[in-house]
Design an enzyme around this catalytic site. Structure first.
Site: not given
Ligand SMILES: CC(C)(COP(=O)(O)OP(=O)(O)OC[C@H]1O[C@@H](n2cnc3c(N)ncnc32)[C@H](O)[C@@H]1OP(=O)(O)O)[C@@H](O)C(=O)NCCC(=O)NCCS
Length: 377
Positions: A219, A258, A316
């Site tokens: 978070h 996101h 972030d």
């Molecule tokens: C924020 C987050 C949890 C969102 O998750 P989500 O909506 O469930 O997205 P998913 O994990 O389903 O991602 C979909 C695809 O994009 C990819 N992807 C998503 N975020 C990515 C990232 N930051 N870097 C690289 N690839 C990413 C995933 O690996 C997935 O690939 P696949 O379909 O080949 O498996 C995720 O993007 C993340 O972990 N980001 C990095 C951490 C971060 O910045 N957090 C702060 C959020 S405000």
């Protein structure tokens, strides 16, 4: 009953406070776009707006500003508690401990007494700012600084943190960053605050619980991890190779993606503009920002090749770079989030108490049944 892990897609209540419009990359506070508020407003005005539900007129804004100033000073027992904490305690844990001391200062009020809760919120907003700055000073081996009556809420925070009045431009940019972080509909810490408050516990307890929820790396801690990544990359010319390798290993690049935004996070756009302005004004190179710009460009190029053009930088990605640029240490980044989000947490609790119902979701029991009891012999 429907089952949704992490309550994803579950509508838990209604709210008029904020809305994330993920497809359009918009964030609104009570109907007004965050871009307009960031450009033209102030912490004092937006906090009043979120808590009260209407924009203040000049005299209302002036008395709200005075109220926030009035509550800056810590009582001696709170200061004593602060001085008794280990100096190497994580600041988020220290804040939770100190909020416990503030609970008995909360005046009892009827659940629907909105004005009394807004008064408590003003107290908590101001006290939290002083606590965050003083906890940081103590960790850095600096003496606690007496509060003063001058300066706006966020400028005074920077003054306490850094021991000098902030530069006007930096103070304005910091104020904007705090407005951007004030609310974000039903995120985890806001939901935590609502769950606690739904039991009719103290508002201060709800804020303390929200701080606990915010402290987790999923978070509040993502901007710290973006800087860890920039530090690991070390120089802009190494950024592309680092990112290509991370993507090849199916790793996540911090600060991208996101749950709700499917396009550029509007807060990230504003923070990037701030960093561009600071870079233009500065005579020294900002290595962190230069590395992140390379990371950004490589990510956009690579994601478009993989048809993942719904993954963009989130708030972030740039916020840590901005805080570092203005001299704030990485460990204080998550407390800065709390400095702003306390406004959203309080607004949600007050809104919810107008028509409260205790949160009590159901669980799908998957354990055994009719297990015979075996007494210890
Ligand atoms: C924020 C987050 C949890 C969102 O998750 P989500 O909506 O469930 O997205 P998913 O994990 O389903 O991602 C979909 C695809 O994009 C990819 N992807 C998503 N975020 C990515 C990232 N930051 N870097 C690289 N690839 C990413 C995933 O690996 C997935 O690939 P696949 O379909 O080949 O498996 C995720 O993007 C993340 O972990 N980001 C990095 C951490 C971060 O910045 N957090 C702060 C959020 S405000």
């Amino acid at each position: 009953m429907t089952f949704s892990k992490g309550l994803a897609g579950v509508v838990a209540d209604t709210t008029q406070i904020s809305q994330v419009q993920g497809e359009d990359g918009r964030l609104i506070y009570r109907g007004i776009s965050i871009d307009e508020l960031a450009n033209q407003s102030s912490f004092e005005e937006v906090s009043y707006f979120l808590l009260k539900g209407k924009l203040p007129n000049p005299s209302e804004l002036s008395s709200w500003t005075d109220k926030l100033k009035k509550y800056r000073k810590l009582d001696s027992d709170v200061e004593k508690a602060l001085l008794s904490l280990p100096t190497d305690m994580h600041p988020m844990v220290a804040l939770q401990a100190l909020l416990a001391v503030l609970i008995h200062k909360e005046k009892p009020a009827q659940l629907k007494d909105k004005e009394a809760h807004i008064e408590t919120s003003a107290f908590l907003i101001s006290q939290l700012a002083t606590l965050i700055a003083q906890v940081s000073r103590r960790r850095r081996g600096l003496p606690l600084l007496p509060v003063k009556d001058s300066l706006s809420h966020t400028s005074h925070f920077l003054y306490l943190l850094q021991g000098k009045d902030p530069d006007t431009k930096i103070a304005h940019f910091f104020d904007v960053a705090m407005i951007l972080h004030m609310d974000h509909d039903f995120n985890a810490s806001t939901f935590a605050a609502r769950v606690i408050a739904s039991t009719e516990a103290h508002l201060t307890s709800a804020i303390s619980g929200a701080i606990g929820a915010l402290s987790g790396p999923l978070h509040g801690g993502a901007n710290e991890r973006v800087l860890d990544m920039a530090d690991a990359i070390k120089s802009p010319d190494k950024a592309s190779a680092w990112i290509l390798e991370t993507l090849q290993k199916k790793g996540k690049v911090m600060g991208f993606g996101h749950r709700v935004y499917r396009t550029l996070d509007p807060r990230a756009k504003i923070l990037k503009e701030i960093l561009d302005t600071l870079a233009k004004d500065s005579k020294t190179q900002d290595v962190t920002f230069d590395i992140l710009k390379k990371v950004h460009d490589t990510m956009i190029e690579e994601l478009s090749k993989k048809e993942k053009d719904y993954i963009w930088p989130n708030v972030d990605f740039w916020s840590g770079s901005f805080y570092r640029n203005i001299g704030i240490e990485k460990i204080d980044f998550t407390p800065l989030f709390a400095l702003a989000r306390v406004v959203g947490w309080s607004s949600h609790v007050i809104e919810m108490w107008e028509d409260n119902r205790i949160y009590r979701p159901a669980a799908e029991y998957v354990g055994p049944d009719h297990v015979p009891y075996a007494k210890v012999k």
